[in-house]
Motif scaffolding. Structure first.
Motif, PDB file in Angstrom:
ATOM      1  N   ALA A  62       7.735-165.038  12.060  1.00 16.05           N
ATOM      2  CA  ALA A  62       7.918-163.804  12.819  1.00 16.05           C
ATOM      3  C   ALA A  62       6.613-163.446  13.525  1.00 16.05           C
ATOM      4  O   ALA A  62       5.536-163.527  12.938  1.00 16.05           O
ATOM      5  CB  ALA A  62       8.342-162.661  11.900  1.00 16.05           C
ATOM      6  N   SER A  96       4.731-160.458  16.105  1.00 14.21           N
ATOM      7  CA  SER A  96       4.817-159.129  16.711  1.00 14.21           C
ATOM      8  C   SER A  96       3.531-158.823  17.464  1.00 14.21           C
ATOM      9  O   SER A  96       2.434-159.159  17.002  1.00 14.21           O
ATOM     10  CB  SER A  96       5.045-158.050  15.641  1.00 14.21           C
ATOM     11  OG  SER A  96       5.259-156.777  16.237  1.00 14.21           O
ATOM     12  N   GLN A 123       2.365-154.031  11.454  1.00 18.43           N
ATOM     13  CA  GLN A 123       2.436-154.877  10.263  1.00 18.43           C
ATOM     14  C   GLN A 123       3.594-154.440   9.371  1.00 18.43           C
ATOM     15  O   GLN A 123       4.163-155.255   8.634  1.00 18.43           O
ATOM     16  CB  GLN A 123       1.119-154.827   9.489  1.00 18.43           C
ATOM     17  CG  GLN A 123       0.723-153.465   8.972  1.00 18.43           C
ATOM     18  CD  GLN A 123      -0.616-153.488   8.257  1.00 18.43           C
ATOM     19  OE1 GLN A 123      -0.699-153.960   7.130  1.00 18.43           O
ATOM     20  NE2 GLN A 123      -1.645-153.002   8.912  1.00 18.43           N
ATOM     21  N   LEU A 167       6.516-156.376  10.523  1.00 25.39           N
ATOM     22  CA  LEU A 167       6.428-157.758  10.054  1.00 25.39           C
ATOM     23  C   LEU A 167       6.783-157.861   8.572  1.00 25.39           C
ATOM     24  O   LEU A 167       7.402-158.841   8.146  1.00 25.39           O
ATOM     25  CB  LEU A 167       5.033-158.313  10.313  1.00 25.39           C
ATOM     26  CG  LEU A 167       4.706-158.583  11.788  1.00 25.39           C
ATOM     27  CD1 LEU A 167       3.230-158.928  11.960  1.00 25.39           C
ATOM     28  CD2 LEU A 167       5.580-159.707  12.341  1.00 25.39           C
ATOM     29  N   ALA A 209       4.243-164.541   8.998  1.00 33.26           N
ATOM     30  CA  ALA A 209       4.165-163.501  10.020  1.00 33.26           C
ATOM     31  C   ALA A 209       2.844-163.600  10.765  1.00 33.26           C
ATOM     32  O   ALA A 209       1.802-163.871  10.163  1.00 33.26           O
ATOM     33  CB  ALA A 209       4.303-162.114   9.388  1.00 33.26           C
ATOM     34  N   HIS A 211       0.530-161.383  13.550  1.00 31.45           N
ATOM     35  CA  HIS A 211       0.375-160.074  14.187  1.00 31.45           C
ATOM     36  C   HIS A 211      -0.686-160.167  15.283  1.00 31.45           C
ATOM     37  O   HIS A 211      -1.855-160.427  15.001  1.00 31.45           O
ATOM     38  CB  HIS A 211      -0.037-159.027  13.146  1.00 31.45           C
ATOM     39  CG  HIS A 211      -0.104-157.638  13.688  1.00 31.45           C
ATOM     40  ND1 HIS A 211      -0.668-156.589  12.983  1.00 31.45           N
ATOM     41  CD2 HIS A 211       0.310-157.099  14.866  1.00 31.45           C
ATOM     42  CE1 HIS A 211      -0.593-155.485  13.699  1.00 31.45           C
ATOM     43  NE2 HIS A 211      -0.001-155.777  14.857  1.00 31.45           N
TER      44      HIS A 211
END
Length: 222
Positions: free
Chosen positions: A85, A87, A94, A97, A108, A110
Motif C-alpha cells: 500500500a 499513500s 500513516q 496506511l 506500506a 508513506h
C-alpha cells in the motif's frame, strides 16, 4: 517535502507450474488516499478558500478501500504473493496506511508531503510518484480507486498507466487473472458493461460494485 519509505527488499516474482499452464505469483501495489470521512458534513474554512480539515474525521477514500480489498482477495487466492500500500500525504496519512495493513496489505510506503492532497497535490504528481514506487517495488499490477471523494478528479489511474506505458482497465466491476499473464476486466460504462482482456503488467481502477471491503478491526489497526 520529505520522503519516507517503509519496505524491505522485495522478493522476486516466482512461477509455479500447475497442470498445463504457468501461474505467476505477482506483487500488487495499491494507492490509498486519506480524505474527509464520507459520512462527515464538511465545513468551509473562515477565509472561504478550502474545506476545513482541522478537527475533522478523516478516513481512507472509499474507492481506495475497494482497491485494497481486491488486491488482498487476489493474494488470498494465491494469485498475488504480496500487497504493497502506498499513500502520498501528511504525516497523519500513516493512519490510513495502518488501516490498509489491517485489511491485509503486507507492506506500506508513506510519501510525506505538506501539500493538501485535495487541492495542492495534483493528479499528475501523484501518478508520477506511484509510478516510481511501482518501479522500485518491482510490482506487476497496480490497483487504485477510480477517484477520490474530495477532488473527484478521477485521473490518477489513467495518468499512471500512461507514465508506466502499461495497459489499463478503468471503472472495473470484476477482475479475473487468467494464466498469470493477462487479466479479464468487466468495466462499467454508460451503455452497460464492457469486458476487456489485457496483458500484465497493468493498471486497474476500481468502481463501486467491484467488491464489499472487509472491516478493519481496531486491534489490527493498532
Amino acid at each position: 517535502e520529505s520522503l519516507a519509505l517503509a519496505y524491505s527488499s522485495p522478493p522476486r516474482v516466482e512461477q509455479k507450474r500447475c497442470h498445463t499452464y504457468t501461474i505467476t505469483i505477482m506483487r500488487i501495489l495499491v494507492g490509498v488516499k486519506r480524505v474527509v470521512d464520507y459520512a462527515v458534513k464538511v465545513r468551509v474554512r473562515a477565509d472561504k478558500t478550502a474545506v476545513e480539515l482541522k478537527n475533522t474525521k478523516m478516513s481512507m477514500n472509499p474507492f481506495c478501500e475497494i482497491a485494497v480489498e481486491e488486491a488482498v482477495r487476489l493474494k488470498e487466492k494465491k494469485i498475488a504473493k504480496e500487497v504493497v500500500a502506498v499513500s502520498v500525504g501528511p504525516k497523519e496519512a500513516q493512519e490510513t496506511l495502518r488501516t490498509a495493513l489491517a485489511m491485509g496489505a503486507d507492506k506500506a510506503i508513506h510519501i510525506i508531503t505538506d501539500m493538501r492532497p485535495d487541492q495542492e497535490l495534483q493528479p499528475l504528481a501523484a501518478a508520477k510518484i506511484l509510478g516510481e514506487m511501482t518501479k522500485k517495488t518491482e510490482s506487476d499490477m497496480v490497483v487504485v480507486g477510480k477517484q477520490s471523494i474530495d477532488s473527484d478528479a478521477g485521473q490518477v489511474g489513467q495518468m499512471l498507466a500512461g507514465y508506466l506505458d502499461w495497459p489499463q482497465a478503468t471503472y472495473a466491476s470484476s477482475v479475473e487473472v487468467k494464466d498469470g499473464e493477462k487479466i479479464e476486466v468487466t468495466r462499467e460504462v454508460d451503455g452497460g458493461l464492457s469486458t476487456i482482456e489485457l496483458p500484465l503488467p497493468a493498471v486497474v481502477s476500481c468502481d463501486l460494485r467491484l467488491n464489499e471491503p472487509r472491516y478493519a478491526t481496531l486491534p489490527n489497526i493498532m
